[in-house]
Design a protein around this motif. Structure first.
Motif, PDB file in Angstrom:
ATOM      1  N   ARG A  61      -5.756  -4.784   7.863  1.00  0.00           N
ATOM      2  CA  ARG A  61      -6.375  -5.459   8.796  1.00  0.00           C
ATOM      3  C   ARG A  61      -5.007  -6.032   9.818  1.00  0.00           C
ATOM      4  NH1 ARG A  61     -10.796  -9.092   5.867  1.00  0.00           N
ATOM      5  NH2 ARG A  61      -9.131  -9.013   4.538  1.00  0.00           N
ATOM      6  N   SER A  62      -3.786  -5.947   9.394  1.00  0.00           N
ATOM      7  CA  SER A  62      -2.610  -6.292  10.025  1.00  0.00           C
ATOM      8  C   SER A  62      -2.141  -5.391  11.152  1.00  0.00           C
ATOM      9  CB  SER A  62      -1.500  -6.963   9.068  1.00  0.00           C
ATOM     10  OG  SER A  62      -1.977  -7.681   7.973  1.00  0.00           O
ATOM     11  N   THR A  63      -1.147  -5.996  11.810  1.00  0.00           N
ATOM     12  CA  THR A  63      -0.380  -5.132  12.839  1.00  0.00           C
ATOM     13  C   THR A  63       0.381  -4.141  12.260  1.00  0.00           C
ATOM     14  OG1 THR A  63      -0.527  -6.718  14.719  1.00  0.00           O
ATOM     15  CG2 THR A  63       0.689  -5.227  15.049  1.00  0.00           C
ATOM     16  N   GLY A  64       0.675  -2.910  12.849  1.00  0.00           N
ATOM     17  CA  GLY A  64       1.453  -2.083  12.014  1.00  0.00           C
ATOM     18  C   GLY A  64       0.925  -1.226  10.891  1.00  0.00           C
ATOM     19  N   TYR A  65       1.560  -0.766  10.032  1.00  0.00           N
ATOM     20  CA  TYR A  65       1.300  -0.059   8.970  1.00  0.00           C
ATOM     21  C   TYR A  65       0.489   1.148   9.258  1.00  0.00           C
ATOM     22  CZ  TYR A  65       2.918  -4.452   6.505  1.00  0.00           C
ATOM     23  OH  TYR A  65       3.616  -5.591   6.149  1.00  0.00           O
ATOM     24  N   VAL A  66       0.846   1.812  10.314  1.00  0.00           N
ATOM     25  CA  VAL A  66      -0.021   3.020  10.578  1.00  0.00           C
ATOM     26  C   VAL A  66      -0.166   4.180   9.643  1.00  0.00           C
ATOM     27  CG1 VAL A  66      -0.161   4.801  12.272  1.00  0.00           C
ATOM     28  CG2 VAL A  66       0.570   2.655  12.928  1.00  0.00           C
ATOM     29  N   PRO A  67       0.947   4.592   8.927  1.00  0.00           N
ATOM     30  CA  PRO A  67       0.622   5.601   7.904  1.00  0.00           C
ATOM     31  C   PRO A  67      -0.239   5.066   6.745  1.00  0.00           C
ATOM     32  CG  PRO A  67       2.959   5.555   8.590  1.00  0.00           C
ATOM     33  CD  PRO A  67       2.168   4.425   9.172  1.00  0.00           C
ATOM     34  N   LEU A  68      -0.196   3.666   6.624  1.00  0.00           N
ATOM     35  CA  LEU A  68      -0.821   3.397   5.677  1.00  0.00           C
ATOM     36  C   LEU A  68      -2.778   3.366   5.928  1.00  0.00           C
ATOM     37  CD1 LEU A  68      -1.553   1.918   2.592  1.00  0.00           C
ATOM     38  CD2 LEU A  68      -0.934  -0.224   3.645  1.00  0.00           C
ATOM     39  N   LYS A  69      -2.447   2.770   6.988  1.00  0.00           N
ATOM     40  CA  LYS A  69      -3.913   2.835   7.445  1.00  0.00           C
ATOM     41  C   LYS A  69      -4.670   3.999   7.678  1.00  0.00           C
ATOM     42  CE  LYS A  69      -3.222  -1.472  10.575  1.00  0.00           C
ATOM     43  NZ  LYS A  69      -3.045  -1.748  11.946  1.00  0.00           N
ATOM     44  N   ARG A  70      -3.795   5.003   8.135  1.00  0.00           N
ATOM     45  CA  ARG A  70      -4.287   6.613   8.153  1.00  0.00           C
ATOM     46  C   ARG A  70      -4.761   6.956   6.845  1.00  0.00           C
ATOM     47  NH1 ARG A  70       0.234  10.066  10.897  1.00  0.00           N
ATOM     48  NH2 ARG A  70      -1.466  11.952  10.356  1.00  0.00           N
ATOM     49  N   LEU A  71      -4.035   6.561   5.801  1.00  0.00           N
ATOM     50  CA  LEU A  71      -4.467   6.995   4.394  1.00  0.00           C
ATOM     51  C   LEU A  71      -5.697   6.219   3.812  1.00  0.00           C
ATOM     52  CD1 LEU A  71      -4.239   8.104   1.407  1.00  0.00           C
ATOM     53  CD2 LEU A  71      -2.279   6.359   0.884  1.00  0.00           C
ATOM     54  N   ILE A  72      -5.827   4.760   4.032  1.00  0.00           N
ATOM     55  CA  ILE A  72      -7.081   4.057   3.702  1.00  0.00           C
ATOM     56  C   ILE A  72      -8.183   4.418   4.399  1.00  0.00           C
ATOM     57  CG2 ILE A  72      -8.231   1.918   3.950  1.00  0.00           C
ATOM     58  CD1 ILE A  72      -5.278   0.393   3.403  1.00  0.00           C
ATOM     59  N   VAL A  73      -8.385   4.660   5.766  1.00  0.00           N
ATOM     60  CA  VAL A  73      -9.526   5.150   6.646  1.00  0.00           C
ATOM     61  C   VAL A  73      -9.688   6.936   6.097  1.00  0.00           C
ATOM     62  CG1 VAL A  73     -10.191   6.074   8.985  1.00  0.00           C
ATOM     63  CG2 VAL A  73      -8.742   3.930   8.765  1.00  0.00           C
ATOM     64  N   ALA A  74      -8.707   7.644   5.935  1.00  0.00           N
ATOM     65  CA  ALA A  74      -9.168   8.667   5.604  1.00  0.00           C
ATOM     66  C   ALA A  74      -9.808   8.630   3.812  1.00  0.00           C
ATOM     67  CB  ALA A  74      -8.037   9.556   5.045  1.00  0.00           C
ATOM     68  N   ASP A  75      -9.371   7.719   3.008  1.00  0.00           N
ATOM     69  CA  ASP A  75      -9.856   7.603   1.635  1.00  0.00           C
ATOM     70  C   ASP A  75     -11.350   7.110   1.692  1.00  0.00           C
ATOM     71  OD1 ASP A  75     -10.101   7.043  -1.122  1.00  0.00           O
ATOM     72  OD2 ASP A  75      -9.384   5.195  -1.053  1.00  0.00           O
ATOM     73  N   TRP A  76     -11.578   6.053   2.858  1.00  0.00           N
ATOM     74  CA  TRP A  76     -12.915   5.631   2.924  1.00  0.00           C
ATOM     75  C   TRP A  76     -14.023   6.705   3.572  1.00  0.00           C
ATOM     76  CZ3 TRP A  76     -12.094   0.432   5.643  1.00  0.00           C
ATOM     77  CH2 TRP A  76     -11.444  -0.708   4.644  1.00  0.00           C
ATOM     78  N   LEU A  77     -13.455   7.580   4.500  1.00  0.00           N
ATOM     79  CA  LEU A  77     -14.232   8.342   5.180  1.00  0.00           C
ATOM     80  C   LEU A  77     -14.718   9.538   4.200  1.00  0.00           C
ATOM     81  CD1 LEU A  77     -12.726   8.568   8.878  1.00  0.00           C
ATOM     82  CD2 LEU A  77     -14.693   7.115   7.933  1.00  0.00           C
ATOM     83  N   SER A  78     -13.652   9.857   3.385  1.00  0.00           N
ATOM     84  CA  SER A  78     -13.776  11.014   2.378  1.00  0.00           C
ATOM     85  C   SER A  78     -14.908  10.682   1.467  1.00  0.00           C
ATOM     86  CB  SER A  78     -12.499  11.418   1.826  1.00  0.00           C
ATOM     87  OG  SER A  78     -12.715  12.348   0.790  1.00  0.00           O
ATOM     88  N   ALA A  79     -14.588   9.345   0.992  1.00  0.00           N
ATOM     89  CA  ALA A  79     -15.864   8.751  -0.163  1.00  0.00           C
ATOM     90  C   ALA A  79     -17.086   8.225   0.512  1.00  0.00           C
ATOM     91  CB  ALA A  79     -15.114   7.521  -0.553  1.00  0.00           C
ATOM     92  N   GLY A  80     -17.219   8.312   1.990  1.00  0.00           N
ATOM     93  CA  GLY A  80     -18.436   7.919   2.284  1.00  0.00           C
ATOM     94  C   GLY A  80     -18.632   6.430   2.629  1.00  0.00           C
ATOM     95  N   GLU A  81     -17.688   5.558   2.075  1.00  0.00           N
ATOM     96  CA  GLU A  81     -17.886   4.264   2.025  1.00  0.00           C
ATOM     97  C   GLU A  81     -16.578   3.368   1.687  1.00  0.00           C
ATOM     98  OE1 GLU A  81     -20.630   4.210  -1.258  1.00  0.00           O
ATOM     99  OE2 GLU A  81     -19.221   5.428  -2.277  1.00  0.00           O
ATOM    100  N   ARG A  82     -16.592   2.141   1.816  1.00  0.00           N
ATOM    101  CA  ARG A  82     -15.501   1.531   1.342  1.00  0.00           C
ATOM    102  C   ARG A  82     -15.109   1.496   0.174  1.00  0.00           C
ATOM    103  NH1 ARG A  82     -13.725  -4.070   0.791  1.00  0.00           N
ATOM    104  NH2 ARG A  82     -15.886  -4.671   1.174  1.00  0.00           N
ATOM    105  N   ALA A  83     -13.848   1.738  -0.448  1.00  0.00           N
ATOM    106  CA  ALA A  83     -13.616   1.964  -1.817  1.00  0.00           C
ATOM    107  C   ALA A  83     -13.404   0.713  -2.680  1.00  0.00           C
ATOM    108  CB  ALA A  83     -12.765   3.150  -1.990  1.00  0.00           C
ATOM    109  N   ALA A  84     -14.141  -0.438  -2.662  1.00  0.00           N
ATOM    110  CA  ALA A  84     -13.882  -1.321  -3.568  1.00  0.00           C
ATOM    111  C   ALA A  84     -14.732  -1.111  -4.705  1.00  0.00           C
ATOM    112  CB  ALA A  84     -14.406  -2.705  -2.738  1.00  0.00           C
ATOM    113  N   THR A  85     -14.084  -0.473  -5.722  1.00  0.00           N
ATOM    114  CA  THR A  85     -14.841  -0.034  -6.768  1.00  0.00           C
ATOM    115  C   THR A  85     -14.724  -0.841  -7.945  1.00  0.00           C
ATOM    116  OG1 THR A  85     -13.056   1.386  -7.867  1.00  0.00           O
ATOM    117  CG2 THR A  85     -14.356   2.496  -6.198  1.00  0.00           C
ATOM    118  N   GLU A  86     -15.539  -0.788  -8.803  1.00  0.00           N
ATOM    119  CA  GLU A  86     -15.668  -1.363 -10.149  1.00  0.00           C
ATOM    120  C   GLU A  86     -14.284  -1.141 -11.021  1.00  0.00           C
ATOM    121  OE1 GLU A  86     -19.301  -1.408 -12.286  1.00  0.00           O
ATOM    122  OE2 GLU A  86     -20.434  -1.887 -10.491  1.00  0.00           O
ATOM    123  N   GLU A  87     -13.825  -0.196 -10.935  1.00  0.00           N
ATOM    124  CA  GLU A  87     -12.880   0.292 -11.516  1.00  0.00           C
ATOM    125  C   GLU A  87     -11.408  -0.492 -11.251  1.00  0.00           C
ATOM    126  OE1 GLU A  87     -12.001   5.112 -11.776  1.00  0.00           O
ATOM    127  OE2 GLU A  87     -13.443   4.841 -10.048  1.00  0.00           O
TER     128      GLU A  87
END
Length: 801
Positions: A61-87
């Motif tokens: 949610r901060s400014t910058g970190y574009v590669p990391l943001k691309r990874l996080i967004v891709a992870d969420w979209l691939s999973a179909g949801e935000r991945a705050a898992t019990e794991e």
């Protein structure tokens, strides 16, 4: 691809590998384990800390970190949801939770869902492990053993110097070991494999560019349903495109050939189309600058690619370039319909099924507008087709032909026959990608236009010689092992080769009936030849005929639409599992099932086309159906329909039998309520009825074997004819169940009584037959005709073995 992009792609592909390690006993948060794995087993020059940070929501949610943001967004979209898992907080049961088969959960309102079925933890192979079961055992120890082998195989490719070769090989290793590992176990029973999640995360990340903090904030808030209209607008911006390709003209190209020598090149034609579609898909991936992960599916003459929305600017020129190449090569006989649908983040998360449906409709429209993209070059389309020449006896086309003893054949058809012969004993497929490929065989010229060359090899030594001689200056080389997933011998053999080489596996139908070629003195040559249709017919029991089996999955569009509602990763999972069955399981059934002279022309995607002795195909069709039902968890929502059409004469044209089988499949099997049917001897019926018909046929044959007169067959035909007359007059329900309108029952009792003899055993069998006829009267004609054909002998010309 620059260094930062390389690290992002590799991090996306491995960001959740720590979950696999957790299940094998690894302790700690899965992102820490993923980071440890990358820093231990990935070559140092490609390592990154992105995987360790893919749950760092403050940076997200901060400014910058574009590669990391691309990874996080891709992870969420691939999973179909935000991945705050019990794991993340150490959920229990991670090691004991198996992967649910996606087929357990498909619901298109065709009946109750079956009990959940699960995959055991095994390497991907074409054995019983790919069939789900209701109970799996000993998962922790299985995970430990599988993880150990996975790590060893990843270590074994650490020496690979080229990134694309390393990335592609790693992708196949992940498929081999994580196809059965759940991607997440925290909310519901998991039905997405870790492999499909990792692959889709990488594919989505490669499509993302502009992921500013406003977009990230909106995506973060979506989970809490706190979106403003402006934020929802950000998530509705078109960021992605689903590109679909479908080859038009397939039926005519494969089946509209004369009987003379048709069998020799039939498999070659089918395989050529498969390689052509793969080369065109690879060509488009290269044009769009996308990795292999973005090829969501390729089979059956069509493919799907996930691309960024910017691809729309390139699609028109790509479409025109592909159309021009195909027009030049095939004079309009083959055409690639190419369509693209742009869609948003919310489309991917909430209504991907609509995207899938829309691109399907666009493909249908493009098929009706063949070569519209190059209409300005009307002379190429409507002008003369080139130099005329002799007529090819196989395809009927004009051009340069070679004259053989009994036929004239053009260079293209001859090269397809060579391709079919090469395939039979092949163990490896070498794929070379480079510009300026020189085609030595006619069929190779079109894939070469798209920058690809394919060579089938019998052993590793031959594959290595091909790579060293023809892979020089190649952009890339890929070696696939056919129908086996172990590639250890390839890695060892190519350690000293400087050309970048990827290693993987591919499932292909190889079943081909062969005959020895003999000289005038009867001595067999070393080379074998593919049997022609009369040779295949000779393998039949009873009447000597060959036949065609066609089958496909019922209502596949509805199935994909239902699955697409739940996200893109489930679509990927469904595609890969169907390809596994039709590409791998069907080949194993055909090759190892003990069936005579089976010629598997095509099986892949969601359908199949097989030629064989007519008497073998009903048994083969049943086995394929039974295994398909087992593979799809006996779910009444996922069914298979088939049709078998027999050639009325050995020399009957293939295209007519193929057309008859296709018509029977579409107009008979699939017209029965809820489908799930087979048409045989022109009679459509549900599969459970087909089993009863088979049993009735066996009873009739057994009676003939006990010495009962063949007049039994005519008496049974008469009974069936009377049933049909009563059905037409009073309706089938009354004719079948009401004795007042069932004169056929009296005729049956009279006929059976007349067939009685002094043979007590035969008399008992006659009574059993009578009961069977009463239960299955509407299908009696099929059983009688089947028994008649199996027990009839006819004179045919001798076929050279």
């Amino acid at each position: 691809m620059g260094g930062d992009e390389i690290k992002l792609m590799l991090s996306a592909l491995l960001h959740d590998v720590g979950k696999f390690w957790q299940r094998a006993g690894g302790r700690g948060k899965h992102w820490d384990l993923s980071d440890s794995f990358i820093n231990t087993h990935v070559p140092e020059r490609w390592r990154s800390t992105l995987a360790k940070q893919h749950h760092d929501y403050e940076k997200f949610r901060s400014t910058g970190y574009v590669p990391l943001k691309r990874l996080i967004v891709a992870d969420w979209l691939s999973a179909g949801e935000r991945a705050a898992t019990e794991e993340e907080v150490g959920s229990r049961g991670v090691r004991e939770t198996p992967l649910v088969s996606i087929f357990s959960k498909i619901d298109i309102k065709r009946g109750s869902l079956p009990p959940k079925r699960y995959y055991n933890v095994e390497k991907l192979t074409l054995d019983e492990s790919i069939f789900p079961s209701e109970h799996v055992t000993d998962l922790p120890s299985r995970y430990e053993a599988l993880w150990k082998e996975f790590v060893e195989e990843v270590e074994a490719i650490k020496w690979v110097p080229d990134f694309e070769a390393y990335f592609n090989t790693l992708l196949f290793i992940l498929r081999k070991y994580t196809w059965c590992v759940p991607s997440a176990v925290w909310r519901t029973e998991p039905d997405i494999s870790l492999f499909d999640h990792l692959k889709m995360t990488c594919a989505i990340a490669s499509c993302l560019d502009d992921v500013d903090e406003e977009y990230c904030r909106a995506l973060f808030k979506r989970e809490k349903k706190e979106l403003t209209n402006e934020e929802r607008g950000l998530l509705d911006e078109k960021k992605f495109m689903l590109v679909a390709g479908d080859i038009s003209g397939v039926q005519r190209f494969i089946y509209s050939i004369t009987t003379k020598g048709a069998a020799k090149g039939l498999r070659g034609r089918s395989l050529y189309l498969q390689l052509l579609s793969e080369s065109m898909a690879g060509f488009i991936l290269k044009k769009l600058g996308l990795p292999l992960t973005n090829l969501l599916f390729c089979g059956g003459g069509h493919f799907y690619i996930l691309a960024p929305s910017e691809a729309e600017r390139q699609l028109a020129s790509v479409r025109a370039e592909v159309a021009g190449k195909l027009l030049e090569a095939h004079r309009g006989e083959l055409y690639l319909a190419l369509a693209g649908v742009s869609f948003s983040t919310l489309d991917m998360l909430e209504r991907f099924n609509e995207v899938w449906q829309k691109v399907g409709k666009m493909l249908a429209r493009e098929k009706r507008r063949k070569f519209a993209e190059i209409l300005d070059e009307h002379k190429r389309i409507f002008g003369p087709g080139g130099e005329t020449g002799a007529i090819c006896d196989v395809c009927g086309g004009e051009g340069d032909v070679r004259e053989e003893t009994e036929r004239k054949i053009c260079e293209f058809c001859w090269s397809l026959e060579e391709l079919a012969r090469e395939l039979h004993n092949a163990k490896y497929l070498v794929e070379i990608r480079k510009e300026g490929i020189i085609a030595r065989k006619k069929w190779e010229s079109v894939p070469a236009d798209f920058g690809y060359k394919y060579v089938f090899c019998r052993d590793v030594g031959e594959a290595k010689r091909i790579v060293e001689s023809e892979g020089k200056d190649a952009e890339h080389v890929f070696i696939y092992k056919l129908n086996e997933t172990s590639t250890d011998e390839l890695r060892e053999a190519f350690r000293d080769v400087e050309i970048p080489v990827s290693f993987g596996f591919k499932f292909l139908t190889l079943a081909t009936p062969l005959k020895a070629i003999r000289d005038v003195e009867g001595r067999a040559y070393k080379r074998e030849e593919i049997k022609d249709f009369d040779g295949i017919a000779e393998g039949a029991d009873g009447v000597r005929r060959w036949a065609v089996l066609r089958a496909d999955v019922d209502d596949l569009g509805m199935i994909f639409s239902a699955v697409g509602k739940e996200g893109v990763s489930r679509v990927s999972t469904l595609s890969s599992m169907l390809s596994l069955f039709f590409g791998g399981c069907v080949e194993k059934i055909c090759s190892q099932g003990g069936y005579k002279d089976i010629y598997a022309i095509y099986s892949g995607g969601d359908d199949l086309f097989i030629v064989g002795p007519w008497s073998e195909l009903p048994k083969l069709a049943c086995r394929i159906y039974e295994d398909f039902r087992k593979f799809t968890c006996e779910n009444p929502n996922v069914t298979l329909s088939s049709a078998i059409s027999m050639a009325p004469a050995v020399k009957y044209p293939l295209y007519r039998v193929a057309r008859d089988a296709g018509d029977a499949l579409d107009d008979k099997s699939k017209r029965i309520e809820n489908k799930d049917a087979i048409t045989f001897l022109e009679m459509p019926m549900k599969w459970e009825k087909f089993n009863a018909v088979t049993g009735l046929k066996d009873e009739i044959i057994a009676l003939l074997g006990l010495g009962v007169s063949r007049s039994l067959l005519q008496r049974l035909y008469n009974v069936y004819a009377e049933f049909r007359r009563q059905s037409e007059k009073y309706g089938e329900v009354l004719a079948r169940h009401d004795d007042r309108y069932g004169r056929w029952r009296w005729l049956l009792a009279y006929s059976i009584a007349r067939m009685r003899s002094g043979n007590r055993h035969a008399n008992e069998k006659l009574e059993e037959l009578k009961m069977g006829v009463c239960e299955n009267i509407e299908y009696l004609a099929v059983s009688v005709r089947w028994a008649e054909l199996l027990t009839r002998r006819e004179r045919v010309e001798e076929v050279t073995p």
